[in-house]
Structure formats: structure tokens, C-alpha cells
Design a protein around this motif. Structure first.
Motif, mmCIF file in Angstrom:
data_model
loop_
_atom_site.group_PDB
_atom_site.id
_atom_site.type_symbol
_atom_site.label_atom_id
_atom_site.label_comp_id
_atom_site.label_asym_id
_atom_site.label_seq_id
_atom_site.Cartn_x
_atom_site.Cartn_y
_atom_site.Cartn_z
ATOM 1 N N LEU A 181 0.876 -1.108 0.063
ATOM 2 C CA LEU A 181 -0.109 0.044 0.208
ATOM 3 C C LEU A 181 1.007 1.223 -0.097
ATOM 4 N N ASP A 182 1.886 1.234 0.721
ATOM 5 C CA ASP A 182 3.079 2.453 0.618
ATOM 6 C C ASP A 182 3.439 2.623 -0.748
ATOM 7 N N ALA A 183 3.504 1.603 -1.691
ATOM 8 C CA ALA A 183 4.009 1.791 -2.995
ATOM 9 C C ALA A 183 2.724 2.457 -3.814
ATOM 10 N N VAL A 184 1.625 1.753 -3.681
ATOM 11 C CA VAL A 184 0.332 2.425 -4.284
ATOM 12 C C VAL A 184 0.091 3.895 -3.778
ATOM 13 N N PHE A 185 0.079 3.996 -2.555
ATOM 14 C CA PHE A 185 -0.611 5.406 -2.213
ATOM 15 C C PHE A 185 0.565 6.616 -2.556
ATOM 16 N N ILE A 186 1.713 6.429 -2.219
ATOM 17 C CA ILE A 186 2.999 7.369 -2.195
ATOM 18 C C ILE A 186 3.241 7.567 -3.511
ATOM 19 N N PHE A 187 3.780 6.530 -4.433
ATOM 20 C CA PHE A 187 4.405 6.723 -5.774
ATOM 21 C C PHE A 187 3.283 6.480 -6.662
ATOM 22 N N GLY A 188 1.997 5.635 -6.434
ATOM 23 C CA GLY A 188 0.899 5.519 -7.680
ATOM 24 C C GLY A 188 0.184 6.664 -7.567
ATOM 25 N N LEU A 189 -0.675 7.063 -6.449
ATOM 26 C CA LEU A 189 -1.566 7.824 -6.107
ATOM 27 C C LEU A 189 -1.076 9.350 -5.496
ATOM 28 N N LYS A 190 0.399 9.436 -5.278
ATOM 29 C CA LYS A 190 0.899 10.997 -4.995
ATOM 30 C C LYS A 190 0.219 11.303 -3.757
ATOM 31 N N MET A 191 -0.090 10.426 -2.884
ATOM 32 C CA MET A 191 -0.909 10.765 -1.475
ATOM 33 C C MET A 191 0.230 11.502 -0.571
ATOM 34 N N GLY A 192 1.348 11.277 -0.781
ATOM 35 C CA GLY A 192 2.415 12.036 0.334
ATOM 36 C C GLY A 192 2.464 11.238 1.753
ATOM 37 N N MET A 193 2.417 12.205 2.633
ATOM 38 C CA MET A 193 2.656 11.616 3.902
ATOM 39 C C MET A 193 1.195 10.956 4.415
ATOM 40 N N ARG A 194 0.118 11.639 3.959
ATOM 41 C CA ARG A 194 -1.049 10.874 4.247
ATOM 42 C C ARG A 194 -1.179 9.519 3.763
ATOM 43 N N GLY A 195 -0.552 9.246 2.508
ATOM 44 C CA GLY A 195 -0.700 8.009 1.809
ATOM 45 C C GLY A 195 0.218 7.056 2.646
ATOM 46 N N ALA A 196 1.310 7.419 3.273
ATOM 47 C CA ALA A 196 2.213 6.452 3.938
ATOM 48 C C ALA A 196 1.504 6.092 5.167
ATOM 49 N N ALA A 197 0.740 7.060 5.920
ATOM 50 C CA ALA A 197 0.065 6.646 7.119
ATOM 51 C C ALA A 197 -1.437 6.043 6.808
ATOM 52 N N LEU A 198 -1.909 6.183 5.679
ATOM 53 C CA LEU A 198 -2.857 5.601 5.523
ATOM 54 C C LEU A 198 -2.690 3.928 5.096
ATOM 55 N N ALA A 199 -1.537 3.876 4.472
ATOM 56 C CA ALA A 199 -1.238 2.377 4.430
ATOM 57 C C ALA A 199 -0.929 1.683 5.568
ATOM 58 N N VAL A 201 -2.067 2.381 8.608
ATOM 59 C CA VAL A 201 -3.491 2.095 9.426
ATOM 60 C C VAL A 201 -4.244 0.964 8.804
ATOM 61 N N MET A 202 -4.397 0.798 7.335
ATOM 62 C CA MET A 202 -5.236 -0.210 6.972
ATOM 63 C C MET A 202 -4.334 -1.531 7.095
ATOM 64 N N ALA A 203 -3.003 -1.543 7.105
ATOM 65 C CA ALA A 203 -2.318 -2.764 7.279
ATOM 66 C C ALA A 203 -2.413 -3.133 8.738
ATOM 67 N N GLN A 204 -2.602 -2.043 9.756
ATOM 68 C CA GLN A 204 -2.804 -2.666 11.047
ATOM 69 C C GLN A 204 -4.349 -3.118 11.255
ATOM 70 N N GLY A 205 -5.153 -2.434 10.527
ATOM 71 C CA GLY A 205 -6.553 -3.094 10.662
ATOM 72 C C GLY A 205 -6.624 -4.234 10.372
ATOM 73 N N ILE A 206 -6.014 -4.837 9.009
ATOM 74 C CA ILE A 206 -6.205 -6.184 8.694
ATOM 75 C C ILE A 206 -5.572 -7.107 9.732
ATOM 76 N N SER A 207 -4.226 -6.664 10.421
ATOM 77 C CA SER A 207 -3.847 -7.532 11.408
ATOM 78 C C SER A 207 -4.547 -7.701 12.457
ATOM 79 N N PHE A 208 -5.275 -6.783 12.899
ATOM 80 C CA PHE A 208 -6.192 -6.599 14.046
ATOM 81 C C PHE A 208 -7.454 -7.655 13.948
ATOM 82 N N VAL A 209 -7.948 -7.800 12.574
ATOM 83 C CA VAL A 209 -8.906 -8.734 12.272
ATOM 84 C C VAL A 209 -8.561 -10.021 12.269
ATOM 85 N N TRP A 210 -7.170 -10.428 11.723
ATOM 86 C CA TRP A 210 -6.799 -11.640 11.784
ATOM 87 C C TRP A 210 -6.379 -12.017 13.113
#
Length: 454
Positions: A181-199, A201-210
Motif C-alpha cells: 500500500l505504501d507503493a500504491v499510495f505514495i508513488f502511484g496515487l501521489k498521496m504523500g505523508m497521508r498515503g504513508a500513514a493510510l497504508a 493504518v489499513m495494514a494494522q486493521g487487517i492484522s487486528f481482524v486476523w
């Protein structure tokens, strides 16, 4: 109790079974922070200023992680001791109460973090240039506080429940998603710092569900029961007491990083802050195998201490120290052989490379003794001596390193900041070594385990 492999299997086999997954898992888990910094540092839109932003924000993230350790590792330690004593009902209560406290602390952190974000960042050393980057990153991180605290904390219980491989998979899953998600949000979608943080948060959410799926689907040996979810003061106090040493280390790390960032900015500017952010990432990456070893040793030592098998406790502690020392010596060799290449992974700014290479060599000068200090201090936590563990754990970060960071720059400037770390490493090693030696030597003549539990 006699059929539990923790009390019967050979110690070296248990260390491999429990610590290897934890070591690999911690290495993978460190990628949350390290990968964020690599992607941000190499992004043309962010670069060194983005690195400084995430470095300034890091002390706040450490406080968040400390909540997962406080109720996760503390609860899992009590959980393991009670299983070792054959008290399954009390182990279930430790699990249920700890789970509730993890959720409560995550929600509180999210609410107050959003309210106090800018004052916190300013207190932790954000300059006017760096502040926008840090705010954009941490605003999103706070929204995922429950996921981070919950997944990190409950993963300790999966390991203590006898499933270290499942705990490792949890970390692999989250870190893998974060990289993608870092690669997608930072380089793909150009979301900058917010993209790094969103990646993150989403990864941690998946870990929590697991993690929750493990306990809800019936795979766990010890269950989360509704009647154990209401926090009981006696249990929460005990869990907190056992979790304080590890959590205090994280809180001390937060304070340390805040003081470090402020002094670095004062004596070297934002470029020095960026460089030390890289060194902190490398330190995390190189030392987390020892933290994983510590996590794997905890249920082994705690169970056998609860079962009054003191020869096994001694054997586990000594073998843990030996393995930790080998790990840090290998890591130390890497920092001596390839310092510039390690810094260049994050950013290739010539000024940053020059200072970062020099700082890496000085900061890690006494790295070979750190592994012993970590394992020896955590040994006291595993046998329930939480006050001793907390004192020894904080020796390096609070009693020695923070004063050195405040005093040494007055004599040696920026170099004084760097020299503070080896000073703290060697003297904390000497103190912890003496304490550990006499404790292990006298363990065979000590009283029943229950009297050690404060």
C-alpha cells in the motif's frame, strides 16, 4: 500442567520454536516504520523534510506502541504464569481484562491524540518547515490507534497460547500489506505523508481482524469469555505492574527521541534530525531480533518459574543471553562494514549521507553489549520482579542516556549528542550484568514463585 511442552521440552528447542517466529515477526513488524521512511525519503515530493516529519512524529507513535506492550505483554506474562501454576480460570481472566484495556486505551489515544496533535508535535521538536509533514502523517495514524494497540497487544497472547507461528503470520500479513500500500499510495496515487500513514493504518486493521479471528473462531486454547471482559481492579493492577517495564522502556524512548530531536535541531538543523531518523530505523531493524528473542523467552521463563522448575529458568536465561549477543555482534559488524550503504537506502542527499555515516559509527560504538542488557533486564519481568525489571530497563534510556544528551553537547556540540549513546550502553551493561549474575546464582535457593510476584 506436566504435559505442557514449556515445562518438558528441551530449552534450546523451545527457544527455536517460540523465539524464531517472534524474531522474524518483529523484523517484519519493524518494516511498518522502516518502509515508510524508505518510501518517504526516496519520494521526490517529500525527501529529507518528509523524513524529518516522520522522525518528529515517531515519539508519539512510540507512546502508542507502549499501550500495546503495557496490557499485551503484561497480560501475557500473567497469563503464562497462571497457566504454569495450573490456574486456567485466572489465565482466562488475565486474557479478557487485558483485551478490554487494549481497546479502551486505543480509543482514548485516538480521541486525545486528534485534539492535542499540534501541541504534541511542537513539544517533540517539529520546526515550522517540518510541522505540515508531521501533522499530515499523524492525523491519519491516530484514526488507526485501536488497530495498532489491539493487534500488537493480542499477538502476545497468541504466542503465549502456544501458537508462535500464528503470531508471526499476523506480523507478516500486516507488514506485507503496508509495503504494497505504501507503493500504491505514495508513488502511484501521489498521496504523500497521508498515503504513508493510510497504508500503515489499513495494514494494522487487517492484522487486528486476523488476531481477533484466532480467538473468536475457536482456534485458541484459552478463550475470550464475556464474563472476563469487565476490568477488575486487582487483575488490571497486576497486568499493569508486569507490563510497566516494557511500556516504560517505550515511554522512555519517546522522551529520549523528543529530547534528541530538539538537540539535533538546535545543534545541526533539520538535516541532523533526518539523519538520526534513519539511524533510529536501522537501530530498530538491527535490534528487533533481540526483542523477538525476548518475547519468545518470556512464556518459557514465566511458565517454568510458575512451575518451580528453576534449573530450566536458569538455562533459558543463559541461552537467551548467548543468542542475543551473537545477534548484536553480527548487526554491529554490518554497521562497521557498510555504514554509507545503510544510510543511502533511505536518502542520498550528500550532506545527509556524510553526517549519517559518521553518526552511525559513533552511536553504535558499544552495540555488542546491548543484547545482553535487553535479555537480562527482561528476565526479571518474566519471573514477576517487575520493579527490578523496570529499573534495569530504564537505566540506559532515562538514568544514563537522557542526562548525557543534555550535558555532553555543552562540551562537544553535535558530537556530544552522538557520544551519549555509547556512554549509556557500557555503564547500563555493567549494572545489569551484576544484578543478573547474582539473581541467577541465587535463584535455586529462593522461595516459592508466588512470593516473587509483586
Amino acid at each position: 500442567m506436566t504435559n505442557n511442552p514449556l515445562g518438558e521440552e528441551k530449552i534450546h528447542k523451545l527457544i527455536i520454536e517460540y523465539s524464531m517466529p517472534a524474531m522474524v515477526g518483529m523484523m517484519v513488524n519493524s518494516l511498518y516504520n522502516v518502509v515508510d521512511r524508505i518510501f518517504i525519503g526516496n519520494s521526490p515530493d517529500l525527501g529529507a523534510d518528509g523524513l524529518a516529519g516522520i522522525t518528529v512524529a515517531f515519539p508519539i507513535m512510540i507512546i502508542l506502541m507502549s499501550m500495546g506492550i503495557l496490557f499485551g505483554l503484561g497480560g501475557a506474562t500473567l497469563f503464562s504464569i497462571k497457566l504454569g501454576e495450573g490456574k486456567r480460570g485466572e489465565a482466562e481472566k488475565a486474557l479478557g481484562n487485558s483485551f478490554s484495556m487494549l481497546l479502551i486505551s486505543g480509543v482514548l489515544f485516538m480521541v486525545f491524540g486528534q485534539m492535542l496533535l499540534r501541541p504534541l508535535l511542537s513539544m517533540f521538536g517539529a520546526s515550522a518547515t517540518v510541522m505540515p509533514y508531521a501533522v499530515e502523517y499523524m492525523r491519519m495514524i491516530f484514526f488507526g490507534a485501536v488497530f495498532q494497540v489491539g493487534s500488537m497487544g493480542m499477538n502476545n497472547f497468541i504466542r503465549a497460547d502456544g501458537e508462535p507461528k500464528t503470531a508471526m503470520i499476523t506480523m507478516f500479513m500486516g507488514a506485507g500489506m503496508n509495503i504494497l500500500l505504501d507503493a500504491v499510495f505514495i508513488f502511484g496515487l501521489k498521496m504523500g505523508m497521508r498515503g504513508a500513514a493510510l497504508a500503515t493504518v489499513m495494514a494494522q486493521g487487517i492484522s487486528f481482524v486476523w488476531v481477533m479471528r484466532y480467538f473468536i473462531s475457536g482456534k485458541s486454547k484459552v478463550k475470550i469469555k464475556k464474563e472476563n471482559l469487565m476490568p477488575e481492579l486487582k487483575i488490571v493492577k497486576r497486568v499493569t505492574a508486569l507490563g510497566i517495564p516494557g511500556a516504560s522502556l517505550q515511554m522512555a524512548n519517546s522522551l529520549l527521541n523528543a529530547i534528541l530531536n530538539k538537540n539535533l535541531f538546535l545543534y545541526g538543523g533539520d538535516i541532523a534530525v533526518s539523519a538520526m531518523g534513519i539511524i533510529n530505523s536501522l537501530q530498530m531493524l538491527l535490534l528487533l531480533p533481540v526483542i523477538g528473542l525476548r518475547q519468545g523467552l518470556q512464556p518459557i521463563i514465566s511458565f517454568n518459574f510458575g512451575a518451580a522448575k528453576k534449573d530450566r529458568v536458569k538455562s533459558a536465561a543463559k541461552q537467551g543471553v548467548a543468542i542475543a549477543t551473537v545477534i548484536v555482534v553480527i548487526s554491529y559488524s554490518l554497521t562497521r562494514a557498510f555504514p554509507e550503504a545503510l544510510i543511502a537506502m533511505f536518502n542520498r542527499d550528500p550532506v545527509l549521507l556524510e553526517f549519517g555515516t559518521k553518526a552511525l559509527r559513533i552511536w553504535f560504538f558499544f552495540m555488542p553489549v546491548i543484547g545482553f542488557q535487553i535479555i537480562a533486564a527482561s528476565y526479571f519481568q518474566a519471573i514477576g520482579q517487575s520493579k527490578t525489571a523496570m529499573f534495569l530497563t530504564l537505566t540506559r534510556q532515562v538514568i544514563l542516556l537522557i542526562p548525557a544528551l543534555l550535558i555532553f553537547p555543552r562540551f562537544w556540540g553535535l558530537d556530544g549528542i552522538l557520544r551519549a549513546a555509547p556512554f549509556a550502553d557500557i555503564f547500563s551493561f555493567m549494572l545489569t550484568g551484576a544484578w543478573f549474575y547474582f539473581s541467577v546464582k541465587n535463584l535455586g535457593t529462593s522461595s516459592l514463585p508466588r512470593r516473587h510476584l509483586s
